[in-house]
Design a protein around this motif. Structure first.
Motif, short mmCIF file in Angstrom:
data_model
loop_
_atom_site.label_atom_id
_atom_site.label_comp_id
_atom_site.label_asym_id
_atom_site.label_seq_id
_atom_site.Cartn_x
_atom_site.Cartn_y
_atom_site.Cartn_z
N ILE A 166 1.13 -1.44 0.07
CA ILE A 166 -0.05 0.26 -0.25
C ILE A 166 0.64 1.17 0.14
N GLY A 167 0.47 2.05 -0.60
CA GLY A 167 1.09 3.07 -0.54
C GLY A 167 0.76 4.61 -1.50
N MET A 168 0.57 5.53 -1.53
CA MET A 168 -0.08 7.21 -1.82
C MET A 168 1.64 7.58 -2.91
N TYR A 169 0.78 8.59 -3.55
CA TYR A 169 2.04 9.58 -4.70
C TYR A 169 2.71 9.40 -4.45
N HIS A 170 2.65 9.50 -3.47
CA HIS A 170 4.98 9.38 -2.93
C HIS A 170 5.52 9.18 -3.37
N ASN A 171 5.00 7.53 -3.60
CA ASN A 171 5.35 6.58 -3.50
C ASN A 171 5.04 5.25 -3.84
N ILE A 172 3.95 5.51 -4.67
CA ILE A 172 3.39 3.53 -5.15
C ILE A 172 3.86 3.68 -6.07
N PHE A 173 4.19 4.83 -7.63
CA PHE A 173 4.21 4.84 -9.01
C PHE A 173 5.66 4.62 -8.87
N ARG A 174 6.73 4.20 -7.89
CA ARG A 174 8.97 4.11 -7.76
C ARG A 174 8.08 2.47 -7.82
N VAL A 175 7.54 2.61 -6.34
CA VAL A 175 6.72 1.38 -5.58
C VAL A 175 6.97 -0.36 -7.24
N GLY A 176 5.95 0.14 -7.63
CA GLY A 176 4.83 -0.39 -8.58
C GLY A 176 6.55 -0.25 -9.80
N LYS A 177 7.17 -0.14 -10.06
CA LYS A 177 7.82 -0.69 -10.96
C LYS A 177 9.01 -1.36 -10.53
N ILE A 178 9.43 -1.23 -9.55
CA ILE A 178 10.42 -1.78 -8.69
C ILE A 178 9.67 -3.25 -8.96
N MET A 179 8.76 -3.63 -8.39
CA MET A 179 7.89 -5.10 -8.83
C MET A 179 8.01 -5.59 -10.07
N GLN A 180 7.63 -4.42 -10.03
CA GLN A 180 7.59 -4.98 -12.28
C GLN A 180 8.66 -5.63 -12.65
N ASP A 181 10.11 -4.69 -11.79
CA ASP A 181 11.13 -5.18 -12.70
C ASP A 181 11.72 -6.67 -11.74
N ILE A 182 11.11 -6.77 -10.97
CA ILE A 182 11.88 -8.11 -10.65
C ILE A 182 10.88 -9.22 -10.86
N GLY A 183 9.66 -9.43 -11.29
CA GLY A 183 9.02 -10.02 -11.86
C GLY A 183 8.34 -9.93 -11.19
N LEU A 184 7.83 -9.36 -10.28
CA LEU A 184 6.53 -9.89 -9.81
C LEU A 184 5.05 -9.80 -10.37
N TRP A 185 4.06 -10.73 -10.34
CA TRP A 185 2.92 -10.40 -11.51
C TRP A 185 1.98 -9.58 -11.25
N PHE A 186 0.81 -8.49 -11.07
CA PHE A 186 0.23 -7.90 -11.00
C PHE A 186 -1.16 -8.54 -11.50
N LEU A 187 -2.23 -8.08 -10.53
CA LEU A 187 -2.82 -8.64 -10.30
C LEU A 187 -3.89 -7.49 -10.45
N ASN A 188 -3.73 -6.85 -9.60
CA ASN A 188 -5.25 -5.70 -9.51
C ASN A 188 -4.41 -4.05 -8.25
N ASP A 189 -4.64 -3.60 -8.90
CA ASP A 189 -4.60 -1.99 -7.45
C ASP A 189 -6.13 -1.72 -7.83
N VAL A 190 -5.75 -1.67 -6.18
CA VAL A 190 -7.26 -2.18 -5.39
C VAL A 190 -7.13 -0.31 -5.28
N ILE A 191 -8.10 0.31 -5.39
CA ILE A 191 -8.05 1.88 -4.60
C ILE A 191 -9.44 1.94 -3.20
N TRP A 192 -8.00 1.82 -2.36
CA TRP A 192 -8.74 2.26 -0.84
C TRP A 192 -9.84 3.94 -0.49
N ILE A 193 -10.43 4.32 -0.70
CA ILE A 193 -11.09 5.11 -0.65
C ILE A 193 -11.74 5.59 0.35
#
Length: 211
Positions: A41-68
């Motif tokens: 979980i993250g906010m706009y400060h960091n979640i995009f950087r986190v997502g790139k790293i996750m994909q770079d190491i091979g983790l496979w995305f299922l969803n990006d879930v939005i906590w409103i």
């Protein structure tokens, strides 16, 4: 939620932050079972950087879930929109991980018989008696997550007896919910003050269950 201002969460540069993030996510990927999933979980400060790293190491995305958030803090200076959500990235170990746990029918049932969407996660901030505070009324942890949010994560992607790992245990919310839902758990926390807070909270909850 307010930004974390503890020493452990301060970095000299984006490169330092990325290195730190890469190392802990890579280790989580190493211990993640093929049928398991990872939630970050993250906010706009960091979640995009986190997502790139996750994909770079091979983790496979299922969803990006939005906590409103139903009661997000307003933007007082009027220079930007009120930040009304946080993003949870849900992923599996790699693209070949097909047998992960997803309690689809249960989620559909609690959602009025309708397939749950990634924007159906509507919860208030951690407030009232749930919010931990010290003797002076100061928040014990700056980013304490609401029990209902963590409950939804655990109910979505695990079953009784499964093992939950939280590498940033903080105030112990994951441990409380995992215990209540009859999951096993491992919590890691660097800061001694939060270890004490989490331990007391967990001990108090276990005592309450025995009453």
């Amino acid at each position: 939620m307010i930004p974390v201002d503890d020493e452990w969460d301060k970095f000299e540069s984006y490169e330092d932050y990325d290195n730190f993030t890469y190392n802990w996510i890579k280790e989580c990927q190493r211990v993640l079972k093929p049928e398991g999933t990872i939630w970050i979980i993250g906010m706009y400060h960091n979640i995009f950087r986190v997502g790139k790293i996750m994909q770079d190491i091979g983790l496979w995305f299922l969803n990006d879930v939005i906590w409103i958030k139903t009661d997000a803090l307003p933007n007082l200076n009027g220079r930007r929109f009120t930040n009304n959500h946080e993003t949870l990235i849900w992923a599996v170990k790699n693209k070949d991980s097909k047998k992960y746990t997803f309690n689809y029918e249960f989620l559909k049932r609690i959602n009025g018989g309708k397939q749950m969407k990634d924007t159906d996660w509507v919860f208030g901030l951690c407030r009232g008696q749930e919010r931990l505070r010290d003797k002076n009324g100061i928040k014990s942890h700056p980013t304490q997550k609401p029990l209902k949010l963590i409950q939804q994560v655990i109910l979505t992607a695990s079953n009784k007896g499964h093992l939950i790992l939280d590498p940033f245990m903080g105030s112990g919310t994951t441990a409380i919910v995992a215990t209540a839902l009859e999951r096993n758990w491992i919590g890691i926390e660097k800061e001694e003050k939060y270890v004490k807070i989490a331990n007391k909270r967990i001990e108090d909850y276990i005592k309450l269950k025995k009453v």
